[in-house]
Design a protein around this motif. Sequence first.
Motif, PDB file in Angstrom:
ATOM      1  N   ASP A 132       0.823  -1.199   0.000  1.00  0.00           N
ATOM      2  CA  ASP A 132       0.000   0.000   0.000  1.00  0.00           C
ATOM      3  C   ASP A 132       0.866   1.263   0.000  1.00  0.00           C
ATOM      4  O   ASP A 132       0.745   2.114   0.870  1.00  0.00           O
ATOM      5  CB  ASP A 132      -0.903  -0.064   1.248  1.00  0.00           C
ATOM      6  CG  ASP A 132      -1.823   1.132   1.371  1.00  0.00           C
ATOM      7  OD1 ASP A 132      -2.254   1.650   0.332  1.00  0.00           O
ATOM      8  OD2 ASP A 132      -2.089   1.549   2.511  1.00  0.00           O
ATOM      9  N   TYR A 425      -6.546  -3.053  12.679  1.00  0.00           N
ATOM     10  CA  TYR A 425      -7.335  -1.899  12.222  1.00  0.00           C
ATOM     11  C   TYR A 425      -8.802  -2.014  12.639  1.00  0.00           C
ATOM     12  O   TYR A 425      -9.678  -1.538  11.933  1.00  0.00           O
ATOM     13  CB  TYR A 425      -7.197  -1.734  10.702  1.00  0.00           C
ATOM     14  CG  TYR A 425      -5.849  -1.148  10.332  1.00  0.00           C
ATOM     15  CD1 TYR A 425      -5.646   0.224  10.370  1.00  0.00           C
ATOM     16  CD2 TYR A 425      -4.781  -1.961  10.000  1.00  0.00           C
ATOM     17  CE1 TYR A 425      -4.415   0.772  10.065  1.00  0.00           C
ATOM     18  CE2 TYR A 425      -3.536  -1.427   9.695  1.00  0.00           C
ATOM     19  CZ  TYR A 425      -3.362  -0.046   9.730  1.00  0.00           C
ATOM     20  OH  TYR A 425      -2.143   0.500   9.434  1.00  0.00           O
ATOM     21  N   TYR A 429     -11.067  -0.361   9.318  1.00  0.00           N
ATOM     22  CA  TYR A 429     -11.520  -1.173   8.190  1.00  0.00           C
ATOM     23  C   TYR A 429     -12.683  -2.082   8.571  1.00  0.00           C
ATOM     24  O   TYR A 429     -13.543  -2.362   7.772  1.00  0.00           O
ATOM     25  CB  TYR A 429     -10.389  -2.060   7.664  1.00  0.00           C
ATOM     26  CG  TYR A 429      -9.324  -1.287   6.965  1.00  0.00           C
ATOM     27  CD1 TYR A 429      -9.626  -0.475   5.885  1.00  0.00           C
ATOM     28  CD2 TYR A 429      -8.007  -1.366   7.387  1.00  0.00           C
ATOM     29  CE1 TYR A 429      -8.634   0.250   5.246  1.00  0.00           C
ATOM     30  CE2 TYR A 429      -7.012  -0.665   6.754  1.00  0.00           C
ATOM     31  CZ  TYR A 429      -7.337   0.154   5.683  1.00  0.00           C
ATOM     32  OH  TYR A 429      -6.359   0.869   5.056  1.00  0.00           O
ATOM     33  N   LYS A 524      -3.920   8.263   6.567  1.00  0.00           N
ATOM     34  CA  LYS A 524      -3.917   7.933   7.994  1.00  0.00           C
ATOM     35  C   LYS A 524      -2.929   8.791   8.776  1.00  0.00           C
ATOM     36  O   LYS A 524      -2.753   8.619   9.981  1.00  0.00           O
ATOM     37  CB  LYS A 524      -3.601   6.451   8.201  1.00  0.00           C
ATOM     38  CG  LYS A 524      -4.712   5.546   7.692  1.00  0.00           C
ATOM     39  CD  LYS A 524      -4.583   4.122   8.118  1.00  0.00           C
ATOM     40  CE  LYS A 524      -5.645   3.298   7.422  1.00  0.00           C
ATOM     41  NZ  LYS A 524      -5.453   3.223   5.961  1.00  0.00           N
TER      42      LYS A 524
HETATM   43  C1  ADA Z   1      -1.312  -2.332   6.225  1.00  0.00           C
HETATM   44  C2  ADA Z   1       0.104  -2.075   5.797  1.00  0.00           C
HETATM   45  C3  ADA Z   1       0.471  -0.647   5.687  1.00  0.00           C
HETATM   46  C4  ADA Z   1      -0.655   0.359   5.553  1.00  0.00           C
HETATM   47  C5  ADA Z   1      -1.959  -0.033   6.175  1.00  0.00           C
HETATM   48  C6  ADA Z   1      -3.180   0.741   5.718  1.00  0.00           C
HETATM   49  O1  ADA Z   1      -1.487  -2.672   7.490  1.00  0.00           O
HETATM   50  O2  ADA Z   1       1.037  -2.696   6.614  1.00  0.00           O
HETATM   51  O3  ADA Z   1       1.411  -0.570   4.682  1.00  0.00           O
HETATM   52  O4  ADA Z   1      -0.708   1.017   4.379  1.00  0.00           O
HETATM   53  O5  ADA Z   1      -2.243  -1.371   5.903  1.00  0.00           O
HETATM   54  O6  ADA Z   1      -3.211   1.952   5.826  1.00  0.00           O
HETATM   55  O7  ADA Z   1      -4.119   0.111   5.263  1.00  0.00           O
END
Ligand code: ADA
Length: 732
Positions: A132, A425, A429, A524
């Motif tokens: 990501d 998360y 999420y 984030k």
């Molecule tokens: C994951 C990942 C990250 C980050 C995050 C997100 O946990 O390890 O790189 O981008 O997701 O913001 O969704």
Amino acid sequence: MRNIIEFNEGWRFFKTDEVPSALPAGWEAVTLPHTWNAADGQDGGNDYWRGTAMYCKAFDRPDLEPNGRAILEFLGAAMTADVYVNGRHLAHHESGYSTFRVDVTDVLGDENLLCVAVDNGANDRVYPQKADFTFYGGLYRGVNLITVPAEHFELVKDGTPGIKVTPSVNLKNQAAIVSVETWQNGSGPVTVTVAGEEKTVTPKDGRACAEFLIAPVHLWNGPDDPYLYTASAKLASGDEISTRFGCRETWFRPENGFFLNGRPYPLRGVSRHQDRQGMGNALTIREHQEDMAILREIGANTVRLAHYQHAQEFYDLCDENGIIVWAEIPYITEHMSNGRQNTLEQMRELVVQNYNHPSIVCWGLSNEITASGAATEDLMENHRALNDLCHRLDSTRPTTMAHVFMLETDSPLIDIPDIGSYNLYFGWYLGGLTQNDRFFDEFHTKFPGRVIGFSEYGADANPQFHSSAPERGDYTEEYQCVYHEHLLKVIGERPYLWATHVWNLFDFAADGRDEGGKKGVNQKGMVTFDRKLKKDAFYLYKAAWSGEPFVHICGRRYADRAENTTQVKVYSNQPSVTLRIDGRVIGTKAGKTVFTFDVPLTGEHEIEAVSGGCRDKITLRRVAEPNREYLFRKAEVVNWFDKEDYKPDCYSVKDTMGALMHNPRSAAILGKMMERMSASRGDVAKSANGNANLQRMMAGMSLESLIKQAGDAVPAEMVKSLNAALQQIRKD
Ligand code: ADA
């Protein structure tokens, strides 16, 4: 004498994989650092281009001592690089984040042409390939030409600094034994100096070793006293190198977390991606310094430098500022069966090049590596090999991993690294906020002997969006605050968490995203991608972590409010806060970190928070209708569900997995869906099958949120028919 000549000017750049025979005058003139993806994939940027591009530069023969060598140093060439001098292929390097050096002496003429083919295209062996964040391409950290005498310290192997310092601290005696190793090509004596003491040693098989006693020792002791020593080494030829190091003792304990120099020292901080709006990853020291200043302002004592090796300047800044670092390689999201060699090479370079930084306390083997599939034997072996390599190269630091929430807590993968950590998360999420609490309580009860941390948690916020009734998924600054207030509590109540890292200190480029009102950005961050705006949540952590007195009123960008009484939140590290409206005191509250006040609104008002000598002011306005600018309007997406003729007394995708599994008919439908998802590439489904722990966690989540997590693995048509089938079953 060693000479370092900056090679950042006078480059020509073109997107081609053909190596020219002369400097192409028509190509774009560029100066390093440079990336060709600076704004790609974001609003206002180009399409995200991945492929091979060529950088060329002409240079004269450098002055060399008799039998001296000329070595090119690449500080960051993303992602793979092929180096040609005068048409001769001299090196191939596969890692976009580490330093590598190439001895070019033997092909030098009076006039020379250096060409570097840099490739950030897709392949099946060089990490990262699925993650990501944007995989910028370019010579984005600069190039140097280093000239050394015939007898010199090693430069080429693994991009080594040529000197390795291992302090071993005895806290009781307030002393440290410092062992210094150097590597060089001759057999002549090496003079090593540490803290004013000089020793001359004779190398054996290219390696020299000297030991020093420092007593009393000045410890490297966090932001208040990040004391650094210097070790230097010199050869008879005049070649000289030096490195800074720090003396500190670290322990990791299952019951009380991290200890620095014998005292409990909960690591509380943030993660950092290196990139920045408009510049991509092509940064100068100024940007690194600014990032460090922001990190210091929030009051963090640790940073996870994700998801790859960062610039040397930044590790240096961490050393100088007493910030504890989690360092890692980009072995991320998806294990590639052809990638083992690459993970080992990237890890070897990370450890060798960064061994002397006192700020680094652990090596991260991988991140969410089971997010795309199960922990296969090949993946396990890869981790065992990485773990062994780290231990061989460095017996002083533990290995760690950032596990995806779906990984079963009793997976044998968790046993491989010395200490562990989870990315969760819940509350963003999927799931609810309190699932974070439950997860760690259960883990800690079940595995009281394991050292566990919280390597990622976060929620996206676009400072344009606001709400007085914030909720998960609305991208408002207010929900980000609600989320982090809860998470701060989770962390505060669990001192056994050896480290916690907010995801993320800064918004960063993620080409695959298009959400929350912005394209190509993960929002984030506590601070926006351009570093210009600190979101309200930034001040929550500042209030909890920083000793610098301040008050901050939240919601300054949420000026128009369609309510008679609004809640005003103040974040402060002071024991009490007084709030005034148009100069009139409406209350004083004693407390910690978060202070809330109900404020009546009739027109436009000046709101002021005061505590001791600190004050902050915002303007709020009572409006008749909610300001639509504040609302995140989801694009016309799969609102298939809302359009259905919804029967609330029947099951639907809005029900929790627990409720759906309870009814045999809906459970059968779910079982079928899981089978079909496993056949395609549904990450959640794959990991859920046969994973009792995950299934238990999933019981509290709605099917809809799980489908969202699986993304395009669940086609809209399939969801529609699934919902239609569930709507046939009446709830009992
Ligand atoms: C994951 C990942 C990250 C980050 C995050 C997100 O946990 O390890 O790189 O981008 O997701 O913001 O969704």
